[in-house]
Write a protein that holds these residues in place. Sequence first.
Motif, mmCIF file in Angstrom:
data_model
loop_
_atom_site.group_PDB
_atom_site.id
_atom_site.type_symbol
_atom_site.label_atom_id
_atom_site.label_comp_id
_atom_site.label_asym_id
_atom_site.label_seq_id
_atom_site.Cartn_x
_atom_site.Cartn_y
_atom_site.Cartn_z
ATOM 1 N N SER A 66 0.821 -1.227 0.000
ATOM 2 C CA SER A 66 0.000 0.000 0.000
ATOM 3 C C SER A 66 0.850 1.270 0.000
ATOM 4 O O SER A 66 0.487 2.257 -0.632
ATOM 5 C CB SER A 66 -0.967 -0.013 1.185
ATOM 6 O OG SER A 66 -0.259 -0.182 2.386
ATOM 7 N N SER A 112 0.942 -14.668 7.425
ATOM 8 C CA SER A 112 1.596 -15.146 6.199
ATOM 9 C C SER A 112 2.774 -16.058 6.545
ATOM 10 O O SER A 112 2.920 -17.145 5.983
ATOM 11 C CB SER A 112 2.098 -13.960 5.354
ATOM 12 O OG SER A 112 1.007 -13.225 4.858
ATOM 13 N N LYS A 164 14.375 -2.323 2.800
ATOM 14 C CA LYS A 164 13.117 -2.934 2.347
ATOM 15 C C LYS A 164 12.487 -1.974 1.354
ATOM 16 O O LYS A 164 12.316 -0.791 1.661
ATOM 17 C CB LYS A 164 12.198 -3.173 3.549
ATOM 18 C CG LYS A 164 10.912 -3.874 3.184
ATOM 19 C CD LYS A 164 10.251 -4.525 4.399
ATOM 20 C CE LYS A 164 9.799 -3.555 5.449
ATOM 21 N NZ LYS A 164 8.750 -2.622 5.001
#
Length: 247
Positions: A18, A95, A229
């Motif tokens: 996002s 996850s 990241k």
Amino acid sequence: MSCSRKLYVIFPAAGSGSRMHSDKNKLLMEVDGIAVIDRTLSAFKKFADEKDIDLYCVLVVSPGKIAEWEEYLDGKDYSSIICAITEGGDTRTKSVGNGVAVLEDYSPDDNDAVFIHDAARCLIDTDSISRCFDAICNDDICVCVSGVKTKNTIKMVKADTDESPLVESTPDRNLLYEVQTPQCFKYGVLTECYFEASAEGYEATDDTALAEHYGYDVRIVEGSYANIKITTPEDIAIAEALLKNMH
Ligand code: CTP
Ligand code: MG
């Protein structure tokens, strides 16, 4: 006790990206002409080839996207390292938990090394991977995380923040590390932590925080400042600049 020359890696890749504000999956965006996911997986393949390690990787992708990913990965020169693709959940912890569940099919030994590595950390270098592997396999460490000393001064503020948060304290910078991934475990400890966490619904911002929560010592292993990241659009440009210095 040292572990075998096997390494299991779970790659959480089920996020929505996002903060990238793009219609394109951020893992498919290119950094200097190579997709983020391709860079990440190739780095691990390179490590395994250099050190002669058997690598078993689980890619955790968004629900409903397994077939798309299979098609994308088909024929890539690193595709041999992917042993399973599974669906993630609505949080990173979920996850990773799904990835941990899949590992059971491969019957790892309790002492085998399992890394969790953000698919979005595409500048991971083989030396950082190697230091983590040695920590788990040779140094009898059960849990460790790649990290670097923070370069900035960090202020702790009161929890009830308003527009101008009130400073509570200034922690000693020499005692502060920024952690990254890989986050690394002996398999037996990892399964215990994820089993307990899912039983009590405990969510943590990073994987080794689960181990802390259940009383394990967690070590920091020297990482790399370049192991960023890919999160926001400017990270692509930052990664490209860092790459120029890495060759
Ligand atoms: N991830 C995941 N499952 C989730 C959330 C995140 O597997 N429910 C993965 C992402 O795909 C990414 C890694 O965890 O590789 C680190 O997360 P982050 O950089 O925050 O990625 P996103 O969650 O996709 O991005 P954002 O937070 O901006 O939406
Ligand atoms: Mg996220």
